[in-house]
Scaffold this motif. Structure first.
Motif, PDB file in Angstrom:
ATOM      1  N   HIS A 268     -42.352   4.358  -0.266  1.00  0.00           N
ATOM      2  CA  HIS A 268     -43.080   5.162   0.364  1.00  0.00           C
ATOM      3  C   HIS A 268     -43.898   6.131  -0.215  1.00  0.00           C
ATOM      4  O   HIS A 268     -43.256   6.314  -1.444  1.00  0.00           O
TER       5      HIS A 268
ATOM      6  N   LYS B  56     -48.955  10.974   5.469  1.00  0.00           N
ATOM      7  CA  LYS B  56     -48.586  10.782   6.801  1.00  0.00           C
ATOM      8  C   LYS B  56     -47.940   9.196   7.205  1.00  0.00           C
ATOM      9  O   LYS B  56     -47.295   9.119   8.080  1.00  0.00           O
TER      10      LYS B  56
ATOM     11  N   GLY C 204     -44.089   9.342   7.966  1.00  0.00           N
ATOM     12  CA  GLY C 204     -43.746   9.668   9.487  1.00  0.00           C
ATOM     13  C   GLY C 204     -44.557   8.499  10.387  1.00  0.00           C
ATOM     14  O   GLY C 204     -43.973   8.407  11.612  1.00  0.00           O
ATOM     15  N   GLU C 205     -45.281   7.595   9.986  1.00  0.00           N
ATOM     16  CA  GLU C 205     -45.689   6.481  10.781  1.00  0.00           C
ATOM     17  C   GLU C 205     -45.130   5.261  10.569  1.00  0.00           C
ATOM     18  O   GLU C 205     -45.383   4.311  11.431  1.00  0.00           O
ATOM     19  N   SER C 206     -44.308   5.046   9.604  1.00  0.00           N
ATOM     20  CA  SER C 206     -43.616   4.108   9.259  1.00  0.00           C
ATOM     21  C   SER C 206     -42.547   3.576  10.000  1.00  0.00           C
ATOM     22  O   SER C 206     -42.039   4.752  10.696  1.00  0.00           O
TER      23      SER C 206
ATOM     24  N   ARG D 271     -39.071   6.343  10.419  1.00  0.00           N
ATOM     25  CA  ARG D 271     -38.634   7.309  11.401  1.00  0.00           C
ATOM     26  C   ARG D 271     -37.549   6.619  12.447  1.00  0.00           C
ATOM     27  O   ARG D 271     -37.178   7.605  13.210  1.00  0.00           O
ATOM     28  N   HIS D 272     -37.327   5.321  12.406  1.00  0.00           N
ATOM     29  CA  HIS D 272     -36.580   4.991  13.404  1.00  0.00           C
ATOM     30  C   HIS D 272     -35.133   4.962  12.768  1.00  0.00           C
ATOM     31  O   HIS D 272     -34.167   4.432  13.434  1.00  0.00           O
TER      32      HIS D 272
ATOM     33  N   SER E  70     -34.339   7.245   9.742  1.00  0.00           N
ATOM     34  CA  SER E  70     -34.022   8.476   9.224  1.00  0.00           C
ATOM     35  C   SER E  70     -34.275   9.463  10.138  1.00  0.00           C
ATOM     36  O   SER E  70     -35.390   9.687  10.591  1.00  0.00           O
TER      37      SER E  70
ATOM     38  N   VAL F  53     -36.652  11.582   8.833  1.00  0.00           N
ATOM     39  CA  VAL F  53     -37.966  10.934   8.352  1.00  0.00           C
ATOM     40  C   VAL F  53     -37.748  11.186   6.903  1.00  0.00           C
ATOM     41  O   VAL F  53     -38.983  11.591   6.293  1.00  0.00           O
ATOM     42  N   ARG F  54     -36.909  11.076   6.243  1.00  0.00           N
ATOM     43  CA  ARG F  54     -36.784  11.281   4.885  1.00  0.00           C
ATOM     44  C   ARG F  54     -36.063  10.198   3.964  1.00  0.00           C
ATOM     45  O   ARG F  54     -35.388   9.415   4.749  1.00  0.00           O
TER      46      ARG F  54
ATOM     47  N   SER G 282     -28.887   6.935   6.454  1.00  0.00           N
ATOM     48  CA  SER G 282     -29.898   7.806   5.637  1.00  0.00           C
ATOM     49  C   SER G 282     -28.993   8.904   4.959  1.00  0.00           C
ATOM     50  O   SER G 282     -28.014   8.927   5.320  1.00  0.00           O
TER      51      SER G 282
END
Length: 226
Positions: free
Chosen positions: A35, A40, A43-45, A48-49, A51, A54-55, A71
């Protein structure tokens, strides 16, 4: 296969190195999804499902006994060690258990200081400028953690008398990044410890997979003038 959501030479390096130590074939192979931090894209990948924050890092694996999604680098390292590489951990009841857990979490204290310095010195873009006071304070705190590590390390060997462990792997990201903010010449045992890490075949394989670092634009970031 194991899927690792990753940012080059970030905290997810810990997981990448550990997977090299364990052997990716244990998981049917390794798929590294890199990543771009600060964009952005994260957050769009699919990250997000997996972590909640979103990290990175995050892992996904369709294990024989069910799907695994995790995560947080420390949690991932502890879990994978317990399940697949107990020789790299220290079991409850072990004489080294307390120190093992202490160093696992010490490494995250140190990493949080590095993260703050990255935010100040690398991510800020003009017209924003880093705070000299904040940077000076963070560098001083990072140096203090390195002094603690220096005092604890033996002249040879690893953090624990029983040998190499996941606590050393947790330090791998830190000792890659810390020299961009603190000169290691004053920390000879830390420098020698870093060299021992870099000599491990699994570490070298992880670095080879990473390629040349693309995050830091200069070799050293001095404290800015007030």
């Amino acid at each position: 296969m194991m899927r690792l959501h990753h940012v080059q030479y970030g905290r997810s390096f810990r997981v990448l190195w550990l997977l090299e130590e364990i052997g990716a074939d244990r998981f049917g192979g390794l798929d590294v999804v890199e990543h771009r931090i600060g964009t952005k894209e994260m957050g769009e990948s699919a990250l997000r499902h997996v972590s909640p924050a979103v990290r990175i890092p995050a892992i996904e694996w369709d294990a024989p006994d069910g799907r695994l999604e995790m995560s947080e680098s420390g949690a991932i390292v502890e879990y994978l060690v317990e399940c697949f590489a107990p020789e790299l951990g220290r079991a409850p009841g072990s004489a080294e258990r307390a120190k093992y857990l202490q160093w696992i979490h010490y490494s995250e204290t140190q990493a949080s200081l590095i993260e703050n310095l990255n935010l100040q010195m690398v991510f800020l873009r003009p017209p924003a400028t880093p705070s000299a006071v904040v940077v000076k304070l963070q560098v001083a705190r990072l140096k203090q953690t390195l002094r603690g590590l220096e005092a604890a390390l033996p002249e040879e060997g690893w953090l624990l008398p029983g040998g190499f462990s996941a606590a050393d792997i947790m330090m791998g990201f830190n000792l890659f990044a810390a020299p961009y903010f603190v000169r290691l010449e004053d920390f000879p045992r830390v420098s020698a410890y870093k060299a021992r890490m870099e000599a491990r075949p699994a570490y070298r394989r992880a670095v080879e997979r990473e390629g040349p670092q693309r995050f830091y634009a200069q070799d050293f970031y001095p404290v800015p003038e007030a």
